[in-house]
Write an enzyme that holds these catalytic residues in place. Structure first.
Site, PDB file in Angstrom:
ATOM      1  CG  HIS A  59      30.981   1.919  55.450  1.00 49.82           C
ATOM      2  ND1 HIS A  59      30.508   1.508  54.232  1.00 49.82           N
ATOM      3  CD2 HIS A  59      31.197   3.253  55.319  1.00 49.82           C
ATOM      4  CE1 HIS A  59      30.434   2.547  53.409  1.00 49.82           C
ATOM      5  NE2 HIS A  59      30.848   3.615  54.051  1.00 49.82           N
ATOM      6  NE  ARG A  63      32.594  13.068  57.770  1.00 46.03           N
ATOM      7  CZ  ARG A  63      31.949  12.531  56.732  1.00 46.03           C
ATOM      8  NH1 ARG A  63      32.622  12.069  55.679  1.00 46.03           N
ATOM      9  NH2 ARG A  63      30.637  12.453  56.726  1.00 46.03           N
ATOM     10  CG  ASN A  93      34.941   9.313  51.898  1.00 46.22           C
ATOM     11  OD1 ASN A  93      35.243   8.721  52.926  1.00 46.22           O
ATOM     12  ND2 ASN A  93      33.704   9.689  51.643  1.00 46.22           N
ATOM     13  CG  ASP A 304      27.792   5.159  55.126  1.00 45.02           C
ATOM     14  OD1 ASP A 304      28.892   5.744  55.255  1.00 45.02           O
ATOM     15  OD2 ASP A 304      27.023   5.362  54.161  1.00 45.02           O
ATOM     16  CG  HIS A 308      27.835  15.651  57.267  1.00 49.76           C
ATOM     17  ND1 HIS A 308      28.960  15.898  56.507  1.00 49.76           N
ATOM     18  CD2 HIS A 308      27.274  14.534  56.754  1.00 49.76           C
ATOM     19  CE1 HIS A 308      29.058  14.977  55.549  1.00 49.76           C
ATOM     20  NE2 HIS A 308      28.053  14.128  55.681  1.00 49.76           N
TER      21      HIS A 308
HETATM   22 ZN   LIG Z   1      29.380   5.154  50.377  1.00 49.04          ZN
END
Ligand SMILES: [Zn+2]
Length: 426
Positions: A59, A63, A93, A304, A308
């Site tokens: 996970h 980017r 994503n 995860d 950023h």
């Molecule tokens: Zn998530």
């Protein structure tokens, strides 16, 4: 040729007595006590150190495409190496989303060029993660995606999700859910509880996650699909998975180091390095998640990893700041520092949950250290320390709760096949 002398080897079941390991042409040529050193071999005195299979993170957010100022495949892969991780699964994503065979192919081709680790990707369940129509699932499978998820958001429409499961399960795909009930989550800033009232921020209660988790597992159970639950943050979430495992549902689940280690109190005075989704919950949740890791409710640990930039994390108010923290570079050392060194978890469990089981989940073979196997290992020194200075991080982003902290334990060598990817102080 490389010979590691007097090292203790960690497997899923035990830590060995002192062994020597001969690595030749990217494979373990010999493993045993007191081995003769072949002529011309480089000898590393690994006395006092642990040798273990490298970690595998199912996970991560690299980017790419679209937000490569935060991270890209090249920088993310170097961050992985820095944390003893040599295989990762990217989340879809991105911008555009990873929802077609063409994008999957282009990213995997790019990874072959720029990454020194094994890079895999997941693909979207729905086109552009919009929840309206199915993504190009079969084409993505052919192009090499390992798992389907709309991570970052839930698949809001249960009919669409069930349809995807019934369609893709027969050709071997499985699904992963980011669980959230949007109407309950507010601005997705932090846990709803004591701390959110104190700070005057609308919180996102654990039931937002738990209701969706229960719904998604029910859908998968009805569709006969395998569902993996991502980044579980609450004790009742763990209980939900335990219940459905008991019912015979094909469900697996992951827990992240930050949900085990930190809770809402750590947010302090609006520190965005403790802001992620699902949010940090309570000290009681920390305990129940750790218990779930030990008793088998959780199959794997994942990070995860969510980079950023400093600017994005600090230039706006807490509610508006993006969710997520980096994790690849700190996960293993923090698990040692917080749990193994304190006797709360043992090394074989870490190798099982963060190295072997994640690979099995992705239908890849684990990489145990045994004669004839492919060399894919790290050396860990429990007596050394790691300082997470800005310079330490290989990620393009430094949004880590460990920034400028020193933890016990250090990864001193990472090897994948014939390549020494990292070497420190040996
Ligand atoms: Zn998530």
């Amino acid at each position: 040729m490389l010979v590691l002398k007097n090292v203790r080897i960690v497997s899923e079941s035990e830590i060995s007595e002192l062994q020597d390991v001969v690595v030749n042409a990217g494979k373990y040529e010999a493993v045993g006590a007191g081995l003769a050193v072949p002529e011309g071999a480089r000898v590393v005195d690994a006395a006092g150190k642990l040798m273990m299979p490298t970690m595998f993170d199912t996970h991560v957010h690299f980017r790419e495409p679209g937000q490569t100022h935060k991270e890209d495949i090249a920088s993310g892969s170097e961050a992985a190496i820095n944390g003893g991780v040599t295989g990762i699964v990217m989340m879809p994503n991105t911008n555009p989303s990873i929802d077609s065979a063409a994008i999957v192919k282009s990213l995997l081709d790019k990874a072959k060029e720029v990454a020194r680790i094994n890079v895999y990707t997941s693909g979207c369940v729905s086109k552009d993660r919009a929840g309206k129509e199915l993504a190009e699932i079969h084409g993505m499978k052919e192009a090499g995606v390992l798992m389907l998820t709309d991570d970052g958001d839930t698949v809001d429409d249960p009919a669409l999700y069930k349809n995807a499961m019934e369609y893709a399960t027969p050709f071997g795909m499985f699904f992963a859910s980011h669980c959230e009930t949007p109407s309950l989550s507010g601005p997705r800033a932090m846990n709803e509880g004591k701390k959110s009232y104190e700070l005057g921020i609308e919180g996102s209660p654990a039931i937002s996650e738990e209701i969706c988790m229960d719904r998604d597992i029910r859908l998968a159970h009805a569709a006969g699909a395998h569902l993996h639950i991502q980044h579980v943050s609450s004790g009742i979430g763990a209980k939900t998975i335990e219940f459905w495992k008991g019912m015979g549902a094909r469900v697996t689940a992951e827990v992240c180091p930050h949900h085990l280690i930190f809770n809402e109190e750590d947010i302090g005075n609006f520190d965005t390095n403790f802001k992620m989704n699902p949010p940090l919950r309570t000290a009681a949740d920390n305990e129940q998640l750790l218990e779930g890791l030990k008793n088998g409710i959780f199959d794997i640990i994942s990070t995860d990893h969510a980079p950023h930039t400093h600017y994005e994390k600090t230039s706006v108010d807490f509610i508006s700041a993006p969710n997520g923290i980096t994790g690849l570079e700190t996960a293993l050392v923090s698990l040692y520092h917080e749990f193994v060194a304190k006797g709360k978890l043992d090394w074989p469990l870490i190798v099982n949950k963060f190295s072997a089981e994640p690979r099995r989940l992705m239908q890849l073979p684990p990489v145990p250290i045994k004669q004839g196997g492919v060399a894919e290992f790290l050396l860990f020194d429990e007596k050394s320390t790691t300082t997470y200075s800005e310079e330490f991080f290989k990620s393009k982003s430094i949004n880590s709760p460990y920034i400028n902290q020193t933890l016990n334990g250090e990864i001193q060598m990472v090897v994948l096949g014939e390549e020494i990817l990292l070497e420190l102080g040996l």
